[in-house]
Design a protein around this motif. Structure first.
Motif, PDB file in Angstrom:
ATOM      1  N   GLN A 337       0.762  -1.181  -0.026  1.00 15.59           N
ATOM      2  CA  GLN A 337       0.054  -0.020   0.125  1.00 15.59           C
ATOM      3  C   GLN A 337       0.854   1.266  -0.040  1.00 15.59           C
ATOM      4  O   GLN A 337       0.606   2.118  -0.644  1.00 15.59           O
ATOM      5  CB  GLN A 337      -0.973   0.111   1.110  1.00 15.59           C
ATOM      6  CG  GLN A 337      -2.001  -1.179   1.325  1.00 15.59           C
ATOM      7  CD  GLN A 337      -3.159  -0.809   0.285  1.00 15.59           C
ATOM      8  OE1 GLN A 337      -3.543   0.325   0.163  1.00 15.59           O
ATOM      9  NE2 GLN A 337      -3.403  -1.701  -0.403  1.00 15.59           N
ATOM     10  N   THR A 338       1.910   1.238   0.750  1.00 15.69           N
ATOM     11  CA  THR A 338       2.737   2.638   1.049  1.00 15.69           C
ATOM     12  C   THR A 338       4.134   2.339   0.135  1.00 15.69           C
ATOM     13  O   THR A 338       4.514   3.415  -0.184  1.00 15.69           O
ATOM     14  CB  THR A 338       3.303   2.614   2.587  1.00 15.69           C
ATOM     15  OG1 THR A 338       4.018   1.449   2.824  1.00 15.69           O
ATOM     16  CG2 THR A 338       1.831   2.648   3.119  1.00 15.69           C
ATOM     17  N   GLY A 339       4.523   1.383  -0.452  1.00 20.20           N
ATOM     18  CA  GLY A 339       5.591   1.204  -0.917  1.00 20.20           C
ATOM     19  C   GLY A 339       6.825   1.273   0.018  1.00 20.20           C
ATOM     20  O   GLY A 339       8.123   1.507  -0.504  1.00 20.20           O
ATOM     21  N   ASP A 340       6.736   1.246   1.258  1.00 21.94           N
ATOM     22  CA  ASP A 340       7.751   1.422   2.119  1.00 21.94           C
ATOM     23  C   ASP A 340       7.439   0.061   3.385  1.00 21.94           C
ATOM     24  O   ASP A 340       6.200  -0.131   3.313  1.00 21.94           O
ATOM     25  CB  ASP A 340       7.828   2.573   3.003  1.00 21.94           C
ATOM     26  CG  ASP A 340       9.388   2.573   3.573  1.00 21.94           C
ATOM     27  OD1 ASP A 340       9.951   1.598   3.771  1.00 21.94           O
ATOM     28  OD2 ASP A 340       9.551   4.016   3.862  1.00 21.94           O
ATOM     29  N   ARG A 341       8.518  -0.625   3.924  1.00 23.29           N
ATOM     30  CA  ARG A 341       8.346  -1.678   4.865  1.00 23.29           C
ATOM     31  C   ARG A 341       7.976  -1.066   6.314  1.00 23.29           C
ATOM     32  O   ARG A 341       8.546  -0.315   6.691  1.00 23.29           O
ATOM     33  CB  ARG A 341       9.355  -2.417   4.850  1.00 23.29           C
ATOM     34  CG  ARG A 341       9.534  -3.399   3.473  1.00 23.29           C
ATOM     35  CD  ARG A 341      10.804  -3.621   2.822  1.00 23.29           C
ATOM     36  NE  ARG A 341      11.812  -4.017   3.790  1.00 23.29           N
ATOM     37  CZ  ARG A 341      11.930  -5.618   3.675  1.00 23.29           C
ATOM     38  NH1 ARG A 341      11.494  -6.299   2.635  1.00 23.29           N
ATOM     39  NH2 ARG A 341      13.068  -6.037   4.636  1.00 23.29           N
ATOM     40  N   PRO A 342       7.106  -1.537   6.841  1.00 19.40           N
ATOM     41  CA  PRO A 342       6.618  -1.038   8.106  1.00 19.40           C
ATOM     42  C   PRO A 342       7.546  -1.671   9.148  1.00 19.40           C
ATOM     43  O   PRO A 342       8.377  -2.523   9.094  1.00 19.40           O
ATOM     44  CB  PRO A 342       5.157  -1.587   8.431  1.00 19.40           C
ATOM     45  CG  PRO A 342       5.302  -2.805   7.688  1.00 19.40           C
ATOM     46  CD  PRO A 342       5.927  -2.553   6.565  1.00 19.40           C
ATOM     47  N   ILE A 343       7.534  -0.939  10.400  1.00 20.70           N
ATOM     48  CA  ILE A 343       8.500  -1.231  11.630  1.00 20.70           C
ATOM     49  C   ILE A 343       7.477  -2.396  12.199  1.00 20.70           C
ATOM     50  O   ILE A 343       6.239  -2.056  12.532  1.00 20.70           O
ATOM     51  CB  ILE A 343       8.707  -0.196  12.419  1.00 20.70           C
ATOM     52  CG1 ILE A 343       9.714   0.874  11.650  1.00 20.70           C
ATOM     53  CG2 ILE A 343       9.644  -0.858  13.827  1.00 20.70           C
ATOM     54  CD1 ILE A 343       9.544   2.018  12.442  1.00 20.70           C
ATOM     55  N   LEU A 344       8.159  -3.542  12.631  1.00 22.00           N
ATOM     56  CA  LEU A 344       7.416  -4.583  13.144  1.00 22.00           C
ATOM     57  C   LEU A 344       7.527  -4.620  14.687  1.00 22.00           C
ATOM     58  O   LEU A 344       8.807  -4.657  15.276  1.00 22.00           O
ATOM     59  CB  LEU A 344       7.796  -5.971  12.664  1.00 22.00           C
ATOM     60  CG  LEU A 344       6.874  -6.765  12.658  1.00 22.00           C
ATOM     61  CD1 LEU A 344       5.691  -6.532  11.658  1.00 22.00           C
ATOM     62  CD2 LEU A 344       7.389  -8.206  12.007  1.00 22.00           C
ATOM     63  N   LEU A 345       6.445  -4.548  15.522  1.00 19.84           N
ATOM     64  CA  LEU A 345       6.532  -4.677  16.802  1.00 19.84           C
ATOM     65  C   LEU A 345       6.049  -6.051  17.502  1.00 19.84           C
ATOM     66  O   LEU A 345       4.918  -6.055  17.493  1.00 19.84           O
ATOM     67  CB  LEU A 345       5.869  -3.602  17.513  1.00 19.84           C
ATOM     68  CG  LEU A 345       6.455  -2.002  16.648  1.00 19.84           C
ATOM     69  CD1 LEU A 345       5.315  -0.875  17.289  1.00 19.84           C
ATOM     70  CD2 LEU A 345       7.860  -1.591  16.985  1.00 19.84           C
ATOM     71  N   LEU A 346       6.945  -6.977  18.072  1.00 17.00           N
ATOM     72  CA  LEU A 346       6.360  -8.027  18.667  1.00 17.00           C
ATOM     73  C   LEU A 346       6.615  -8.161  19.998  1.00 17.00           C
ATOM     74  O   LEU A 346       7.484  -8.500  20.699  1.00 17.00           O
ATOM     75  CB  LEU A 346       6.991  -9.368  17.890  1.00 17.00           C
ATOM     76  CG  LEU A 346       7.208  -9.453  16.439  1.00 17.00           C
ATOM     77  CD1 LEU A 346       8.032 -10.620  15.969  1.00 17.00           C
ATOM     78  CD2 LEU A 346       5.838  -9.549  15.901  1.00 17.00           C
TER      79      LEU A 346
END
Ligand SMILES: Nc1ncnc2c1ncn2[C@@H]1O[C@H](COP(=O)(O)OP(=O)(O)O)[C@@H](O)[C@H]1O
Ligand SMILES: [Mg+2]
Length: 405
Positions: A337-346
């Motif tokens: 959707q954005t063309g960028d990779r989200p930061i993942l919070l686990l």
């Protein structure tokens, strides 16, 4: 994208923190109540301007923070994030307005001030600049909890990537509240023998449909895309788990349950037409009850395996696999959707997985995100400790302090 630096001042149990972060895996280990979730919460807040935990904003300000020189006590969070289209610095100030004599943990309200790259901005200008996907044990409630939780999930996920969605969502909520007031008003007038004002009703309907149709369209699209991505992950995860029925492997589906029939329509105009028709159908009932009965505020979606809703028919293991599939799908969806990779919070989720799934999750997230921040009470969940040290930056969290180990 990834967060290079996070600073906190009087945010929950952190008095001061200045933390440099890098790409890849970062693990925050610490005992319960040491401040691990708070770190992820800070990033989530910088991305969405809202805390993922229930509760009021004033709780976010350290209980010991005090008003000074007439200025209220406040928390400050800043995040420097390196994105595909340039660096950004986000800042949120949470001011605690405390009535005289009130207890710091209970009394008063809070206000937020937002800056983007040093300039004062509205919340709406910050939301979406930083993208995160958060996954915590409470997300199991997405499957088994009330519809409002699933609507909140759709709203916060879509708002992160679509400003128009966010604007319509904010307007829609106001229209529903005002329209409900109007419906109650008409009901009273009717009780006193007066006829309802048709013109005013159609104005409210128009507003409701104008904002609501777009929300429905985007929810429909999002669930369709997430469904495609999640089904593949679900098949993989199910294959890894011998306790689950093998026939369940290819039958995972996220099913949108709108408040009225959408069969065969997908574009905004057609959705709006259905919505209008539905409002005509429920008109008498709405006037009788004094509430708005159709629209996205009544939507839901279900997690289906083998065409059964696993909220009622699934095992705990199936429910967990379903949420995990959705969350992993969200990462790929957001990038698309954005063309960028989200930061993942686990947040503390590895302890709930068996060794094969843990490995699958770690492999998948490292392939799909530039930065993954993980919290854990115990590093043993990661298996081989030397291998862990090779691939991750390790931190110890203790009493609101973070130390590299
Ligand atoms: N406003 C506040 N001021 C001071 N401490 C707080 C505040 N809000 C929460 N806390 C405390 O912060 C601690 C850290 O919580 P949390 O980040 O959830 O820990 P963890 O995830 O490591 O278990 C808890 O002990 C909680 O009671
Ligand atoms: Mg925690």
């Amino acid at each position: 994208m990834y967060c290079q630096r996070l600073t906190l001042k009087d945010f929950r149990n952190y008095r001061r923190l200045d933390l440099s972060l890098s790409r890849g895996l970062t693990v925050f280990q610490g005992e319960n109540a040491s401040g691990k979730t708070t770190l992820l919460e800070a990033l989530y807040l910088l991305a969405t301007t809202k805390s993922p935990r229930a509760g009021s904003d004033q709780e976010l300000v350290n209980f010991g923070a005090e008003a000074e020189f007439g200025a209220p006590a406040f928390a400050r969070l800043t995040g420097e994030v390196d994105r595909q289209d340039g660096e950004i610095e986000a800042e949120i100030l949470i001011l605690r307005d405390q009535p005289p004599g009130a207890d710091a943990s209970t009394g008063g309200t809070a206000r937020k001030r937002i800056k983007v790259n040093g300039t004062a901005r509205r919340s709406i200008d910050l939301i979406g600049k930083i993208n995160v996907v958060l996954f915590s044990p409470e997300d199991l409630d997405l499957v088994i909890g009330s519809p409002s939780l699933r609507r909140r999930y759709l709203d916060s996920t879509l708002s992160q990537i679509d400003h128009r969605y966010l604007r319509h969502w904010q307007d829609y909520a106001k229209v529903v509240a005002q329209r409900n007031g109007f419906l109650r008003n008409v009901r009273e007038r009717q009780n006193r023998g007066r006829s309802p004002g048709r013109d005013e009703m159609s104005i409210w309907n128009e507003e409701l449909v104008k904002n609501g149709a777009y929300l429905i369209k985007r929810r429909l699209e999002a669930l369709q895309s997430l469904n495609g991505l999640a089904a593949a992950t679900h098949a993989k995860l199910t294959g890894l788990d011998s306790s689950l029925m093998p026939e369940a492997a290819n039958s995972f589906q996220l099913v949108y349950l709108p408040s009225f029939d959408l069969q065969g329509v997908s574009d905004e105009a057609a959705i709006a037409a259905r919505f209008e028709a539905r409002l005509t159908e429920v008109r008498a009932q709405e006037l009788q009850r004094g509430v708005s009965l159709a629209g996205p505020h009544r939507d839901d979606f279900a997690f289906m395996v083998e065409e059964a809703n696993i909220a009622t028919y699934g095992s705990r293991g199936q429910q967990r696999t379903a949420v995990l599939s959705l969350k992993l799908a969200e990462v790929g969806w957001m990038q698309a959707q954005t063309g960028d990779r989200p930061i993942l919070l686990l947040d503390d989720i590895l302890s709930e997985l068996d060794v094969h799934r843990r490995q699958y999750v770690l492999d998948t997230v490292t392939a799909r995100a530039d930065q993954i921040l993980i919290t854990a009470t115990d590093l043993a969940f990661f298996g081989d400790q030397d291998a862990l040290r090779e691939m991750a930056a390790l931190y110890l969290v203790e009493g609101g302090a973070v130390k590299r180990v």
